[in-house]
Design an enzyme around this catalytic site. Sequence first.
Site, PDB file in Angstrom:
ATOM      1  N   TRP A   7       0.829  -1.210   0.000  1.00  0.00           N
ATOM      2  CA  TRP A   7       0.000   0.000   0.000  1.00  0.00           C
ATOM      3  C   TRP A   7       0.863   1.261   0.000  1.00  0.00           C
ATOM      4  O   TRP A   7       0.380   2.344  -0.253  1.00  0.00           O
ATOM      5  CB  TRP A   7      -0.971   0.001   1.191  1.00  0.00           C
ATOM      6  CG  TRP A   7      -0.349   0.313   2.538  1.00  0.00           C
ATOM      7  CD1 TRP A   7       0.728  -0.311   3.098  1.00  0.00           C
ATOM      8  CD2 TRP A   7      -0.758   1.323   3.476  1.00  0.00           C
ATOM      9  NE1 TRP A   7       1.001   0.230   4.331  1.00  0.00           N
ATOM     10  CE2 TRP A   7       0.110   1.237   4.601  1.00  0.00           C
ATOM     11  CE3 TRP A   7      -1.777   2.276   3.496  1.00  0.00           C
ATOM     12  CZ2 TRP A   7      -0.015   2.071   5.712  1.00  0.00           C
ATOM     13  CZ3 TRP A   7      -1.889   3.092   4.615  1.00  0.00           C
ATOM     14  CH2 TRP A   7      -1.017   3.005   5.696  1.00  0.00           C
ATOM     15  N   GLU A  32       0.966  -1.904  12.849  1.00  0.00           N
ATOM     16  CA  GLU A  32       1.130  -3.367  12.868  1.00  0.00           C
ATOM     17  C   GLU A  32       1.481  -3.896  14.254  1.00  0.00           C
ATOM     18  O   GLU A  32       1.636  -5.097  14.422  1.00  0.00           O
ATOM     19  CB  GLU A  32       2.194  -3.781  11.854  1.00  0.00           C
ATOM     20  CG  GLU A  32       1.776  -3.522  10.422  1.00  0.00           C
ATOM     21  CD  GLU A  32       2.822  -3.969   9.408  1.00  0.00           C
ATOM     22  OE1 GLU A  32       3.992  -4.115   9.793  1.00  0.00           O
ATOM     23  OE2 GLU A  32       2.457  -4.169   8.234  1.00  0.00           O
TER      24      GLU A  32
HETATM   25  C1  BGC Z   1       4.931  -1.186   7.412  1.00  0.00           C
HETATM   26  C2  BGC Z   1       3.860  -1.318   6.350  1.00  0.00           C
HETATM   27  C3  BGC Z   1       4.520  -1.236   4.990  1.00  0.00           C
HETATM   28  C4  BGC Z   1       5.635  -2.265   4.856  1.00  0.00           C
HETATM   29  C5  BGC Z   1       6.412  -2.115   3.578  1.00  0.00           C
HETATM   30  C6  BGC Z   1       5.977  -2.266   7.204  1.00  0.00           C
HETATM   31  O1  BGC Z   1       7.009  -2.123   8.158  1.00  0.00           O
HETATM   32  O2  BGC Z   1       4.388  -1.333   8.699  1.00  0.00           O
HETATM   33  O3  BGC Z   1       2.914  -0.276   6.479  1.00  0.00           O
HETATM   34  O4  BGC Z   1       3.571  -1.436   3.991  1.00  0.00           O
HETATM   35  O5  BGC Z   1       6.563  -2.100   5.917  1.00  0.00           O
HETATM   36  O6  BGC Z   1       7.053  -0.876   3.511  1.00  0.00           O
END
Ligand code: BGC
Length: 773
Positions: free
Chosen positions: A357, A487
């Site tokens: 995203w 996350e």
């Molecule tokens: C982030 C995500 C992101 C991914 C790739 C993760 O550490 O929490 O939002 O899409 O990295 O950059």
Amino acid sequence: MKQYLKLDEWSIIEEGFDSHSHEISESIFSIGNGYMGQRANFEEQYSGTSLQGSYMAGVYYPDKTRVGWWKNGYPEYFAKVLNSTNWIGIDVDIDGTPLDLSQCIVKDFVRELNMKEGVLSRSFTAVLEDGRELKVTSVRFVSIVRHEIGAIRYSITPMNFTGTITLTPYLDGDVKNKDSNYDEKFWLEVFKEAGKGNAALTVKTKKLDFHVTSVMTYEVSKNGEKLELGAEQIEKEKYVGNVVHVQAGEGEEITIFKYVANVTSRDHGLGQLVDKAREVLDQAVQAGFGELEREQKAAWGDKWKESDIVIEGDVAAQQAIRFNIFQLNQTYSGEDDRLNIGPKGFTGEKYGGSTYWDTEAYCLPFYLSTADASISRNLLIYRYKHLEKAKENAKKLGFTKGALYPMVTMNGEECHNEWEITFEEIHRNGAIAYAIYNYVNYTGDTSYLAQYGLEVLAEISRFWEQRVNYAASKDKYVMLGVTGPNEYENNVNNNWYTNRIASWTMEYTLEVLKELEQNQPERYAELVSKLKLKDEETAKWQDIISKMYYPEDAERGIFLQQDGFLDKELLPVKDLDPSHLPLNQKWSWDRILRSVYIKQADVLQGLFFLGDRYDLETKKRNFDFYEPFTVHESSLSPCVHSILACELGYQEKAYEMYLRTARLDLDNYNNDTEDGCHTTSMAGTWMSVVHGFGGLKVKDGALHLNPFIPGHWSSFSFKVMFRGARFNVKVTDQEVVILNETDIPAVLNVGGQEYSIEGMGEVRASRSVEVTS
Ligand code: BGC
């Protein structure tokens, strides 16, 4: 954190060779052209620690998923962009001693990435064990004009001896990915041929049948005079090369020019690969190294005209922002709507080079403002082309209709490798819908909606319709079991951001439907029939919009990140023992999940996207509440905070947040640059300057600016392309000077006041916002 690079406005410069930072430098000094790219590996052999990486955009491998416990719906594979044929290799041997920087004394080492011209160079003196010294200089680039071409000029001068220098220019397809799940190699040999002065190699992937053909040729000269030399040919498994011996006297400069064409079956028929590669190679050789280099410089000059940011009074900031812009322009050039932007670009293997995203949420604004609208349109079309796959994905998960776009993808299929986190991050569907709005709002290209956008919006709305459920106890629609952008919380109920972006998507879809019905009734009818869209569905969306549940805390006047958020121990990050940070390296996952700490903007992401729907007070209350609990352990986090802080007048905070990502890779801030650069978050840094410090917004079809200047900068300026025009916006302590660099007149708003600007005209607004000319 180790700062070892020299400050310079246009170049990244490393002086002195330190093998410990070599892998970091390999990431930072990476070069690319949107079609191919590579880490800054050495041309000559190197037996020290190195991550070899040479990537062809869109050439990937579906590596079988490796998990402990299989669950239904788990993706079959994790896609990874492939380390492909090493085409830069030139082994150097001095009378039987290989040149290897890990086996000799290295003096006067300088590595430079000239971002103005798109050229990587290196020079050093090597002292061999027996005291022989040789000076080496190399220059290489991947052409942004002829995207299949790479060229190298590599010179060696014996400083205190006369001897035989043996050069072995080669192509080596026997390479592997460090992140291979089962330690497998992914390439098979298809064709090889080593001729006198040239060689060709075709390899194909073990699955999916991607073919990559590389052909090389070279010229050798002594003190600028071309030499006619014999050559031995070598052919080994997935390897072809030539061996050339040159007699060199003390002080004589031996130069090899190596030209390579890399073509893939993504662009050419299988039977034509070798011929095609030879054809483009011949044209490049005809032009010659000097001309290729001139073209490269000129083309990069044009890119900088469209995207440069100039910061006066802070060389570190200047270098950093140019580095970010350079990496973004090297990673995605936007001509091919099958390509996208991996979180690490062409600088490493982490995240598999897949699409996240990040593209819609962070990168799109950069391309909207610094390139022709067709470039951002292609980013949207990429997702349009994956719509059928997103529908299949929703079906696989038990939905009867609608589309769920993948969190991680190469070809539209889901290929994440962490179920609990990425799988439940269904908010990505919202970012894809939001990007359509953002594009149309910015460019005014409403035709996109009728042509492609509405179908995507409707299918995403259908997904949300089924993903919520009606909770009779609340008389509201709720959304259970999701992971928001933060996350550090998994499987939560009613993530405010996800509920909000879902409801917003349905609202926007209904709005677009209504406009289409009024303005293009025929196309409307066509689409309703194609989508088999029923009135009950749109009525249901309306009902969900009006009864969506949003967790809130009335007393604090804030939105709650999710149900039960306030049950946590509310200890701000500043009161944590600093030795516990970064949490993702110091704490167990269990401890992280139940803590209050936020990895990246979540509620604030929503207030950023939907900023025009919330007043400053609401934004302030939420910012003041959430920011102190945020650890910013995703590099995507600080930019959103920086932009909101600018809007709230928290100038110091805005600058502090900006600094957290501006030199993230150059200063190896997170101690992970050796894995590759944080390419997608570089777009966030750009946003901090243009949308944050510059205050850029688009409202009612007009460009709005509301700039402030961070403390110790004497001025900064940035380029913005908007609806055909291109502006250079310069902000000083006293005024904002906007120069229209095109013939297209425009009306824009600075600090709340409207200005008309003629083609090639200039507007000066004092920082207290008055027109002075
Ligand atoms: C982030 C995500 C992101 C991914 C790739 C993760 O550490 O929490 O939002 O899409 O990295 O950059």
